[in-house]
Motif scaffolding. Structure first.
Motif, mmCIF file in Angstrom:
data_model
loop_
_atom_site.group_PDB
_atom_site.id
_atom_site.type_symbol
_atom_site.label_atom_id
_atom_site.label_comp_id
_atom_site.label_asym_id
_atom_site.label_seq_id
_atom_site.Cartn_x
_atom_site.Cartn_y
_atom_site.Cartn_z
ATOM 1 N N THR A 179 0.722 -1.389 0.242
ATOM 2 C CA THR A 179 0.013 0.217 -0.269
ATOM 3 C C THR A 179 0.977 1.362 -0.145
ATOM 4 O O THR A 179 2.725 1.523 0.291
ATOM 5 N N SER A 180 0.227 2.784 -0.233
ATOM 6 C CA SER A 180 0.706 3.778 -0.485
ATOM 7 C C SER A 180 -0.214 4.305 -0.674
ATOM 8 O O SER A 180 -1.446 4.369 -0.488
ATOM 9 N N LYS A 181 0.140 5.749 -0.330
ATOM 10 C CA LYS A 181 -0.576 7.142 -0.604
ATOM 11 C C LYS A 181 -1.103 7.083 -1.837
ATOM 12 O O LYS A 181 -2.452 8.091 -2.161
ATOM 13 N N SER A 182 -0.691 7.110 -2.866
ATOM 14 C CA SER A 182 -0.649 6.800 -3.871
ATOM 15 C C SER A 182 -1.566 5.710 -4.705
ATOM 16 O O SER A 182 -1.503 4.583 -4.196
ATOM 17 N N ILE A 183 -2.969 5.696 -5.689
ATOM 18 C CA ILE A 183 -3.480 4.984 -6.180
ATOM 19 C C ILE A 183 -2.742 3.937 -7.324
ATOM 20 O O ILE A 183 -3.532 3.699 -8.475
ATOM 21 N N GLN A 184 -1.887 4.626 -7.677
ATOM 22 C CA GLN A 184 -0.940 3.914 -8.727
ATOM 23 C C GLN A 184 -0.618 2.801 -9.303
ATOM 24 O O GLN A 184 -0.526 2.363 -8.922
ATOM 25 N N SER A 185 -0.617 2.246 -10.581
ATOM 26 C CA SER A 185 -0.035 0.978 -10.519
ATOM 27 C C SER A 185 1.600 0.864 -10.223
ATOM 28 O O SER A 185 2.154 1.779 -10.689
ATOM 29 N N THR B 123 3.191 -6.582 -11.643
ATOM 30 C CA THR B 123 2.512 -5.038 -11.960
ATOM 31 C C THR B 123 1.118 -5.368 -11.355
ATOM 32 O O THR B 123 0.819 -6.572 -11.918
ATOM 33 N N ILE B 124 1.143 -4.692 -10.371
ATOM 34 C CA ILE B 124 -0.567 -4.587 -10.016
ATOM 35 C C ILE B 124 -1.272 -3.686 -10.155
ATOM 36 O O ILE B 124 -0.038 -2.301 -10.285
ATOM 37 N N ASN B 125 -2.477 -4.138 -9.829
ATOM 38 C CA ASN B 125 -3.196 -2.116 -10.336
ATOM 39 C C ASN B 125 -4.317 -1.909 -8.797
ATOM 40 O O ASN B 125 -4.476 -1.112 -8.463
ATOM 41 N N GLY B 126 -4.307 -3.089 -7.896
ATOM 42 C CA GLY B 126 -4.781 -2.891 -6.391
ATOM 43 C C GLY B 126 -3.565 -2.682 -5.519
ATOM 44 O O GLY B 126 -2.550 -2.912 -5.755
ATOM 45 N N ARG B 127 -3.791 -3.934 -4.553
ATOM 46 C CA ARG B 127 -2.694 -3.865 -3.570
ATOM 47 C C ARG B 127 -2.547 -5.549 -3.776
ATOM 48 O O ARG B 127 -1.328 -5.449 -2.473
ATOM 49 N N GLU B 128 -3.001 -6.379 -3.720
ATOM 50 C CA GLU B 128 -2.303 -8.012 -3.237
ATOM 51 C C GLU B 128 -1.506 -8.536 -4.442
ATOM 52 O O GLU B 128 -1.171 -7.836 -5.194
ATOM 53 N N PHE B 129 -0.488 -8.978 -3.574
ATOM 54 C CA PHE B 129 0.417 -9.666 -4.499
ATOM 55 C C PHE B 129 0.718 -11.409 -4.097
ATOM 56 O O PHE B 129 1.578 -11.035 -3.025
#
Length: 107
Positions: free
Chosen positions: A50-56, A73-79
């Motif tokens: 997670t981070s403050k930005s919602i970018q991929s 490359t992830i668009n959400g937060r799970e890896f």
């Protein structure tokens, strides 16, 4: 007279070296509010980034020898870390122009 020029040249060299040593982070931006959890991770689960930005985010994982073992490359937060065996890794995250590198332990 030549001794005076010698000291001036030495002074110029040292002052230019100290200025280049003061540059921070190579001009790279860091990811604000970056959080990776759980760490240590279980090899059959996922980690959350997670981070403050919602970018991929572009994710690269390296082993301790520096060999790239996983890239995604992830668009959400799970890896998913199911492809990784137990050990210590380095995870490099790129979000836009900002980058960060952290240690990741997989149990």
């Amino acid at each position: 007279m030549t001794k005076k020029y010698f000291y001036i040249i030495i002074l110029i060299i040292f002052s230019s070296l100290s200025l280049s040593a003061q540059e921070t982070n190579g001009g790279n931006k860091t990811i604000e509010g970056l959080n990776i959890y759980p760490n240590p991770a279980v090899s059959t689960n996922r980690i959350y980034i997670t981070s403050k930005s919602i970018q991929s985010k572009k994710i690269e994982i390296y082993d301790v020898l520096g060999k790239k073992v996983l890239q995604s490359t992830i668009n959400g937060r799970e890896f998913s870390v199911t492809n990784l065996t137990s050990g210590v890794y380095f995870i490099k995250i790129k979000e836009g122009e900002a980058t960060a590198t952290r240690k990741l332990i997989v149990k």
